[in-house]
Design a protein around this motif. Sequence first.
Motif, PDB file in Angstrom:
ATOM      1  N   UNK A 135       0.970 -13.624  -4.788  1.00  0.00           N
ATOM      2  CA  UNK A 135       0.518 -13.620  -3.831  1.00  0.00           C
ATOM      3  C   UNK A 135       0.854 -12.058  -4.169  1.00  0.00           C
ATOM      4  N   UNK A 136       1.382 -10.843  -5.171  1.00  0.00           N
ATOM      5  CA  UNK A 136       1.027  -9.795  -4.884  1.00  0.00           C
ATOM      6  C   UNK A 136       0.722  -9.161  -6.386  1.00  0.00           C
ATOM      7  N   UNK A 184      -7.213  -6.517  -2.257  1.00  0.00           N
ATOM      8  CA  UNK A 184      -5.425  -7.707  -2.698  1.00  0.00           C
ATOM      9  C   UNK A 184      -3.842  -7.315  -2.378  1.00  0.00           C
ATOM     10  N   UNK A 185      -3.409  -5.927  -1.659  1.00  0.00           N
ATOM     11  CA  UNK A 185      -2.413  -5.443  -0.548  1.00  0.00           C
ATOM     12  C   UNK A 185      -2.319  -5.140   0.633  1.00  0.00           C
ATOM     13  N   UNK A 186      -3.288  -5.314   0.729  1.00  0.00           N
ATOM     14  CA  UNK A 186      -3.966  -4.503   2.707  1.00  0.00           C
ATOM     15  C   UNK A 186      -4.142  -5.663   3.349  1.00  0.00           C
ATOM     16  N   UNK A 187      -4.458  -6.742   2.867  1.00  0.00           N
ATOM     17  CA  UNK A 187      -5.147  -7.795   4.193  1.00  0.00           C
ATOM     18  C   UNK A 187      -4.006  -7.401   5.160  1.00  0.00           C
ATOM     19  N   UNK A 188      -4.057  -8.547   6.474  1.00  0.00           N
ATOM     20  CA  UNK A 188      -2.842  -8.172   7.321  1.00  0.00           C
ATOM     21  C   UNK A 188      -2.320  -9.533   7.113  1.00  0.00           C
ATOM     22  N   UNK A 189      -2.586 -10.972   6.194  1.00  0.00           N
ATOM     23  CA  UNK A 189      -2.220 -11.683   5.687  1.00  0.00           C
ATOM     24  C   UNK A 189      -1.240 -11.425   4.384  1.00  0.00           C
ATOM     25  N   UNK A 190      -1.780 -11.081   3.686  1.00  0.00           N
ATOM     26  CA  UNK A 190      -0.735 -10.117   1.904  1.00  0.00           C
ATOM     27  C   UNK A 190       0.339  -9.809   3.190  1.00  0.00           C
ATOM     28  N   UNK A 191       0.429  -8.406   3.922  1.00  0.00           N
ATOM     29  CA  UNK A 191       1.203  -7.461   4.085  1.00  0.00           C
ATOM     30  C   UNK A 191       2.327  -8.048   5.267  1.00  0.00           C
ATOM     31  N   UNK A 192       1.465  -9.257   5.684  1.00  0.00           N
ATOM     32  CA  UNK A 192       2.631 -10.092   6.866  1.00  0.00           C
ATOM     33  C   UNK A 192       3.780 -10.937   5.564  1.00  0.00           C
ATOM     34  N   UNK A 195       4.664   2.770   5.517  1.00  0.00           N
ATOM     35  CA  UNK A 195       5.022   2.159   6.643  1.00  0.00           C
ATOM     36  C   UNK A 195       4.693   0.521   6.724  1.00  0.00           C
ATOM     37  N   UNK A 196       5.308  -0.286   6.200  1.00  0.00           N
ATOM     38  CA  UNK A 196       4.011  -2.244   6.224  1.00  0.00           C
ATOM     39  C   UNK A 196       4.690  -1.982   7.461  1.00  0.00           C
ATOM     40  N   UNK A 197       5.800  -1.803   8.904  1.00  0.00           N
ATOM     41  CA  UNK A 197       6.296  -1.923  10.313  1.00  0.00           C
ATOM     42  C   UNK A 197       4.769  -1.613  10.709  1.00  0.00           C
TER      43      UNK A 197
END
Length: 343
Positions: A162-163, A85-93, A49-51
């Motif tokens: 970015x992904x 790659x994908x779990x950093x806060x800025x990438x998730x935002x 859950x990305x929320x």
Amino acid sequence: MAHKSQAGGIEKNRSLSSILYCKSDLKEGSMQWAKERPNGQVLMVLSMDNNCSATSFDMELCAQKLKSLGVQVAEDQWRRLIQDAVLKPEVRRYMFYNSRAFQIAIAVVFYMSLWTNIYSTVQLCSFGRYWEASVLVTLAAVAVTVVVILVIDCRQRKINVNTDVRLAAVNEIFIKHGLIVGITDALDGPHNILQLWFVHFSPERCLQSLAAHITDLQRTRESGLQHSLDQICVVMEAVVRPDLGMEEEALREESPLLSSGVNPNKEPVTCNELLHLVPKGPPEVMAQQLLVIFSGCYVRLLVTGRLPRAVAGGHLEHSSVPCLCQFVKTTVLNTHRSWFMGR
């Protein structure tokens, strides 16, 4: 057929808002099945859950399933690469603001704003008081909104720096073990769900075919090939480092005669540099680099059904979608258009 994992793993995943699905058509550890699995087959999907910023993919269960599928990869290495790659806060935002849920919300707001502005403008005209004017306003707002949605959907078919490109380091490891990884997002009610897909892919035939294609382009259309490869680049921020002698001289000139007791921290001077992702080299090396870079985008389009139809000579058995090397040939090494630069 994909199914939920064992009860203990499910309970663990629920606490992390992460769900794991895994292909297990026959018993775990069956090496015969591991040898016969076709290219393009989804082996496993990790969900989160990305929320909620506290959730993450269940890496422990993922490692267990990879071992049961016969994939022997150093766990610490790929876990760190996926995290970066994908779990950093800025990438998730970034992924949240580019998710389907956010795009739907933007489309609704855009439609309402557009309808209001057009209707207000029409009311200034003499025919604005008729009900037909409201119908025309609604049709115009719907048409423009549909065009905007189609443009967004077209951009979704392009590679996302970015992904997709950030997963290149992960795929560089997994592709040696017959596996490539991609990430997508999905809606589950009000929740934005990130899904990490593990797809089987044996690169040998695609690597040979793509290397032969690059060799042919180098012989017949070298300028077009170089133009296509020059488009495969990213902008990097680099710190400008002056020579040591010049830096010491500048410090002596800028130092105050009387000490003020304050030592301000100066921000480093940076500049933007273009980093070419596919440098010149032997065709086999360039083909390997292309497969690694575009594997994340390929998986995303494969599992969402957005790949173009395949042409004859692909390496996906009994499939209407292109294999990875066909995808690279038609979209990346197409000398008539630039496909990479987009998102």
